[in-house]
Design a protein around this motif. Structure first.
Motif, PDB file in Angstrom:
ATOM      1  N   SER A   1       0.850  -1.188   0.000  1.00 43.24           N
ATOM      2  CA  SER A   1       0.000   0.000   0.000  1.00 43.24           C
ATOM      3  C   SER A   1       0.882   1.234   0.000  1.00 43.24           C
ATOM      4  O   SER A   1       2.067   1.164   0.297  1.00 43.24           O
ATOM      5  CB  SER A   1      -0.924  -0.005   1.224  1.00 43.24           C
ATOM      6  OG  SER A   1      -0.156  -0.010   2.409  1.00 43.24           O
ATOM      7  N   ARG A   2       0.275   2.334  -0.332  1.00 46.11           N
ATOM      8  CA  ARG A   2       1.018   3.588  -0.348  1.00 46.11           C
ATOM      9  C   ARG A   2       0.504   4.456   0.786  1.00 46.11           C
ATOM     10  O   ARG A   2      -0.684   4.470   1.068  1.00 46.11           O
ATOM     11  CB  ARG A   2       0.832   4.292  -1.676  1.00 46.11           C
ATOM     12  CG  ARG A   2       1.390   3.445  -2.829  1.00 46.11           C
ATOM     13  CD  ARG A   2       1.438   4.174  -4.142  1.00 46.11           C
ATOM     14  NE  ARG A   2       1.844   5.545  -4.090  1.00 46.11           N
ATOM     15  CZ  ARG A   2       3.121   5.973  -4.105  1.00 46.11           C
ATOM     16  NH1 ARG A   2       4.079   5.101  -4.148  1.00 46.11           N
ATOM     17  NH2 ARG A   2       3.405   7.237  -4.082  1.00 46.11           N
ATOM     18  N   PRO A   3       1.405   5.175   1.448  1.00 41.47           N
ATOM     19  CA  PRO A   3       0.943   6.079   2.504  1.00 41.47           C
ATOM     20  C   PRO A   3       0.065   7.179   1.911  1.00 41.47           C
ATOM     21  O   PRO A   3       0.161   7.497   0.731  1.00 41.47           O
ATOM     22  CB  PRO A   3       2.221   6.652   3.099  1.00 41.47           C
ATOM     23  CG  PRO A   3       3.306   6.312   2.157  1.00 41.47           C
ATOM     24  CD  PRO A   3       2.836   5.204   1.273  1.00 41.47           C
ATOM     25  N   VAL A   4      -0.790   7.731   2.738  1.00 43.67           N
ATOM     26  CA  VAL A   4      -1.688   8.790   2.281  1.00 43.67           C
ATOM     27  C   VAL A   4      -0.860  10.034   1.980  1.00 43.67           C
ATOM     28  O   VAL A   4      -0.071  10.478   2.822  1.00 43.67           O
ATOM     29  CB  VAL A   4      -2.736   9.101   3.375  1.00 43.67           C
ATOM     30  CG1 VAL A   4      -3.637  10.234   2.946  1.00 43.67           C
ATOM     31  CG2 VAL A   4      -3.533   7.869   3.703  1.00 43.67           C
ATOM     32  N   PRO A   5      -1.012  10.605   0.774  1.00 46.17           N
ATOM     33  CA  PRO A   5      -0.272  11.829   0.458  1.00 46.17           C
ATOM     34  C   PRO A   5      -0.698  12.967   1.391  1.00 46.17           C
ATOM     35  O   PRO A   5      -1.870  13.049   1.779  1.00 46.17           O
ATOM     36  CB  PRO A   5      -0.682  12.152  -0.980  1.00 46.17           C
ATOM     37  CG  PRO A   5      -1.278  10.897  -1.515  1.00 46.17           C
ATOM     38  CD  PRO A   5      -1.798  10.131  -0.346  1.00 46.17           C
ATOM     39  N   PRO A   6       0.217  13.843   1.757  1.00 38.59           N
ATOM     40  CA  PRO A   6      -0.108  14.944   2.666  1.00 38.59           C
ATOM     41  C   PRO A   6      -1.270  15.805   2.173  1.00 38.59           C
ATOM     42  O   PRO A   6      -2.034  16.320   2.975  1.00 38.59           O
ATOM     43  CB  PRO A   6       1.185  15.765   2.732  1.00 38.59           C
ATOM     44  CG  PRO A   6       2.255  14.807   2.369  1.00 38.59           C
ATOM     45  CD  PRO A   6       1.642  13.823   1.423  1.00 38.59           C
TER      46      PRO A   6
END
Length: 137
Positions: A113-118
């Motif tokens: 998964s990818r972290p949530v973009p700021p």
């Protein structure tokens, strides 16, 4: 008088061992000559988060996976880690880790998964208002 390890005669067939560096294995040997992850279509950038699926078949099968695959599984067993953390923890080049993660993903052993973009995170002002509202209760 001590003998320097680099001056010691090498045993026959020891071209894969260096007195100072230890065992030498080229990255392409660990990946079977592959330089890109399989046809998964997932990007393994440095901040992608890798989570072990402990219920997946083959996760605990020592015979189906190589030692590098096993090392990545053991690192993920403790907690979710980024690709960069896995590369550092396994002491492997990032390119090798990406290929090995592609194998594990295809086997269903891990999820990525990818972290949530700021930009998609809630505004700090809104969070403060929610906290103040909860305190008022």
């Amino acid at each position: 008088m001590t003998e320097d390890m680099t001056d010691a005669p090498r045993e026959q067939g020891s071209q894969w061992y260096d007195g100072e560096a230890g065992p030498l294995v080229r990255p392409y040997a660990m990946t079977g000559g592959r330089t890109k992850p399989g046809p998964t279509g997932v990007r393994f950038d440095l901040i992608a988060l890798v989570t072990l699926d402990a219920a997946a078949p083959g996760v605990d099968d020592d015979t189906a996976l190589g030692p590098e695959h096993r090392a990545l599984i053991e690192l993920c067993r403790v907690e979710t880690q980024s690709v960069a953390e896995l590369a550092a923890g396994a002491d492997l080049p990032v390119g090798v880790v990406r290929v090995l993660l592609g194998d594990l993903l295809e086997l269903g052993c891990v999820t990525v998964s990818r972290p949530v973009p700021p930009a998609q995170l809630p505004d700090e002002r809104i969070l403060r208002e929610v906290i103040e509202g909860l305190r008022a209760l």
